[in-house]
Design a protein around this motif. Structure first.
Motif, PDB file in Angstrom:
ATOM      1  N   UNK A 296      49.012  33.223  47.356  1.00  0.00           N
ATOM      2  CA  UNK A 296      49.316  33.355  46.302  1.00  0.00           C
ATOM      3  C   UNK A 296      48.635  32.403  45.101  1.00  0.00           C
ATOM      4  N   UNK A 297      49.361  31.774  44.422  1.00  0.00           N
ATOM      5  CA  UNK A 297      48.541  30.861  43.286  1.00  0.00           C
ATOM      6  C   UNK A 297      47.708  29.525  44.000  1.00  0.00           C
ATOM      7  N   UNK A 298      48.096  29.231  45.196  1.00  0.00           N
ATOM      8  CA  UNK A 298      47.409  28.169  45.922  1.00  0.00           C
ATOM      9  C   UNK A 298      46.349  28.467  46.493  1.00  0.00           C
ATOM     10  N   UNK A 299      45.754  29.936  46.545  1.00  0.00           N
ATOM     11  CA  UNK A 299      44.629  30.393  47.012  1.00  0.00           C
ATOM     12  C   UNK A 299      43.322  29.615  46.339  1.00  0.00           C
ATOM     13  N   UNK A 300      42.437  29.162  47.017  1.00  0.00           N
ATOM     14  CA  UNK A 300      41.105  28.440  46.508  1.00  0.00           C
ATOM     15  C   UNK A 300      40.113  29.559  45.981  1.00  0.00           C
ATOM     16  N   UNK A 301      39.692  29.152  44.900  1.00  0.00           N
ATOM     17  CA  UNK A 301      38.538  30.189  44.287  1.00  0.00           C
ATOM     18  C   UNK A 301      37.556  30.711  45.374  1.00  0.00           C
ATOM     19  N   UNK A 302      37.287  29.915  46.458  1.00  0.00           N
ATOM     20  CA  UNK A 302      36.174  30.237  47.449  1.00  0.00           C
ATOM     21  C   UNK A 302      36.624  31.340  48.550  1.00  0.00           C
ATOM     22  N   UNK A 303      38.144  31.443  48.239  1.00  0.00           N
ATOM     23  CA  UNK A 303      38.666  32.308  49.168  1.00  0.00           C
ATOM     24  C   UNK A 303      38.896  33.809  48.517  1.00  0.00           C
ATOM     25  N   UNK A 304      38.498  33.863  47.384  1.00  0.00           N
ATOM     26  CA  UNK A 304      38.702  35.077  46.595  1.00  0.00           C
ATOM     27  C   UNK A 304      37.413  36.188  46.631  1.00  0.00           C
ATOM     28  N   UNK A 305      37.828  37.374  46.741  1.00  0.00           N
ATOM     29  CA  UNK A 305      36.803  38.324  46.740  1.00  0.00           C
ATOM     30  C   UNK A 305      36.246  38.644  45.384  1.00  0.00           C
ATOM     31  N   UNK A 306      34.983  38.880  45.393  1.00  0.00           N
ATOM     32  CA  UNK A 306      34.228  39.354  44.108  1.00  0.00           C
ATOM     33  C   UNK A 306      35.163  39.806  42.923  1.00  0.00           C
ATOM     34  N   UNK A 307      35.716  40.813  43.172  1.00  0.00           N
ATOM     35  CA  UNK A 307      36.549  41.269  42.025  1.00  0.00           C
ATOM     36  C   UNK A 307      37.438  40.471  41.692  1.00  0.00           C
ATOM     37  N   UNK A 308      38.337  40.036  42.677  1.00  0.00           N
ATOM     38  CA  UNK A 308      39.532  38.903  42.362  1.00  0.00           C
ATOM     39  C   UNK A 308      39.029  37.705  41.490  1.00  0.00           C
ATOM     40  N   UNK A 309      37.899  37.262  41.670  1.00  0.00           N
ATOM     41  CA  UNK A 309      37.185  36.282  41.150  1.00  0.00           C
ATOM     42  C   UNK A 309      36.871  36.536  39.508  1.00  0.00           C
ATOM     43  N   UNK A 310      36.299  37.920  39.589  1.00  0.00           N
ATOM     44  CA  UNK A 310      36.022  38.479  38.131  1.00  0.00           C
ATOM     45  C   UNK A 310      37.399  38.510  37.446  1.00  0.00           C
ATOM     46  N   UNK A 311      38.620  39.060  37.937  1.00  0.00           N
ATOM     47  CA  UNK A 311      39.589  39.232  37.381  1.00  0.00           C
ATOM     48  C   UNK A 311      40.215  37.745  36.798  1.00  0.00           C
ATOM     49  N   UNK A 312      40.187  36.825  37.629  1.00  0.00           N
ATOM     50  CA  UNK A 312      40.337  35.474  37.326  1.00  0.00           C
ATOM     51  C   UNK A 312      39.867  34.683  36.047  1.00  0.00           C
ATOM     52  N   UNK A 313      38.366  35.095  36.221  1.00  0.00           N
ATOM     53  CA  UNK A 313      37.519  34.757  34.974  1.00  0.00           C
ATOM     54  C   UNK A 313      38.059  35.504  33.606  1.00  0.00           C
ATOM     55  N   UNK A 314      38.472  36.702  33.881  1.00  0.00           N
ATOM     56  CA  UNK A 314      38.685  37.561  32.610  1.00  0.00           C
ATOM     57  C   UNK A 314      40.223  36.905  32.069  1.00  0.00           C
ATOM     58  N   UNK A 315      40.850  36.514  32.997  1.00  0.00           N
ATOM     59  CA  UNK A 315      42.343  36.033  32.615  1.00  0.00           C
ATOM     60  C   UNK A 315      42.141  34.816  31.991  1.00  0.00           C
TER      61      UNK A 315
END
Length: 352
Positions: free
Chosen positions: A153-172
């Motif tokens: 959930x929210x405790x997930x480290x950025x290094x563990x995100x998929x490329x598309x998930x990291x893109x969504x986080x940056x946009x958010x």
């Protein structure tokens, strides 16, 4: 989520030149508020520089642009306030050691501290915290990022995100500030075809809701306003998806109108024979071998430089006696002088 009024983007003969030449040049574009603008081209063709220049983060060299009615480069600071950066390597990278929640809390605090009005800062703490949570939730919904779907959930480290998930986080994170212009670099980098289509669907939705989107990519969608960059750094615009013809431009690192100095021929002057040197000191071959002082009054001194080999010095005195000293001199200079002259010549020409 409140739909901010997107920023119209226009440019005319927009260009930026750096120490190594033109990053981009001759950009002309016209996009309405809420448009999806794609900067398409290979890596190294000035795409990121153009993105940063249009968001007020790099100063252009020639031409002008307007973002939301703010003329660049004069209104660069104001353009930065109405624009936000998504993922831009080296500028707005996510910290891989932080969790998703930590990134969101940090951005909300920065937003409240630096972009909030004085009236908002005077509100009670609980009301300010509720407003920050509301902004974060709206941004996550607009970016399509569901925290419950992440491994921790929210405790997930950025290094563990998929490329598309990291893109969504940056946009958010960028949308928390409710910008009028959202800019992203390397939008489709390392994405599969399915993820690429999903990413463009996300950006298309953001643009539809009112925020103008400026996205750097290697392949633009058909419905975007495309700014196409070339491998040599030339950038041309089209507003209908069809690239314009490339305009003439200077090669990177080579300013226009550079002139190359040519070697002059026939510039070596040979010494004339029989040149008379005034005030020359006569060298007399006396028995003790010491040089004589300046010639006595009435003494005529002449120096004759023959074209090439020996130098003759003749001294005529009043008694009619002529003393002549012939000094045989090699045509080349001595070794030390020759080496120094060669070193100077190499330094001037820049050749080793």
């Amino acid at each position: 989520m409140d739909s901010p009024h997107g920023a119209a983007v226009t440019a005319e003969d927009f260009g930026l030149k750096g120490p190594r030449g033109w990053a981009f040049r001759g950009v002309s574009v016209e996009a309405d508020p809420g448009s999806l603008i794609a900067v398409e081209g290979p890596s190294g063709s000035g795409r990121t520089c153009l993105l940063l220049a249009l968001t007020g983060r790099m100063k252009p060299t020639e031409g002008h642009a307007e973002v939301g009615g703010l003329r660049l480069p004069r209104k660069m600071a104001a353009a930065r306030r109405i624009s936000a950066l998504g993922p831009v390597p080296g500028v707005s990278d996510l910290d891989p050691s932080l969790t998703v929640d930590e990134h969101l809390r940090e951005r909300a605090l920065l937003q409240r501290r630096f972009d909030g009005s004085l009236r908002a800062l005077l509100r009670p703490g609980g009301e300010r915290a509720a407003s920050a949570r509301s902004r974060v939730e709206e941004a996550l919904e607009a970016a399509g990022l569901d925290l419950d779907s992440l491994p921790k959930q929210g405790r997930t480290s950025v290094r563990d995100l998929e490329r598309l998930e990291a893109l969504r986080l940056s946009v958010a994170l960028a949308l928390i500030g409710r910008p009028r212009l959202l800019a992203l670099d390397d939008t489709d980098l390392k994405l599969s075809d399915a993820d690429r289509a999903e990413a463009w669907g996300l950006l298309r939705t953001v643009a539809t809701e009112g925020t103008t989107v400026l996205a750097v990519c290697s392949e633009a969608p058909e419905d975007a306003v495309v700014i196409r960059t070339g491998a040599s750094g030339a950038v041309r615009r089209n507003a209908s998806g069809t690239p314009d013809a490339a305009a003439p431009h200077d090669a990177p690192g080579e300013p226009s109108g550079t002139s190359v100095p040519t070697k002059a021929t026939g510039t070596t002057a040979e010494p004339e024979t029989g040149t008379k040197v005034a005030g020359a000191t006569a060298i007399a071959a006396e028995d003790d071998g010491k040089p004589a002082t300046d010639a006595e009054p009435g003494t005529e001194t002449s120096t004759t430089a023959d074209a090439g080999t020996a130098t003759g010095t003749g001294t005529t005195t009043d008694t009619g006696t002529t003393t002549t000293t012939n000094t045989d001199t090699d045509t080349d200079t001595d070794k030390t002088t020759t080496e120094e002259g060669a070193a100077d010549a190499i330094a001037e020409t820049g050749r080793a």
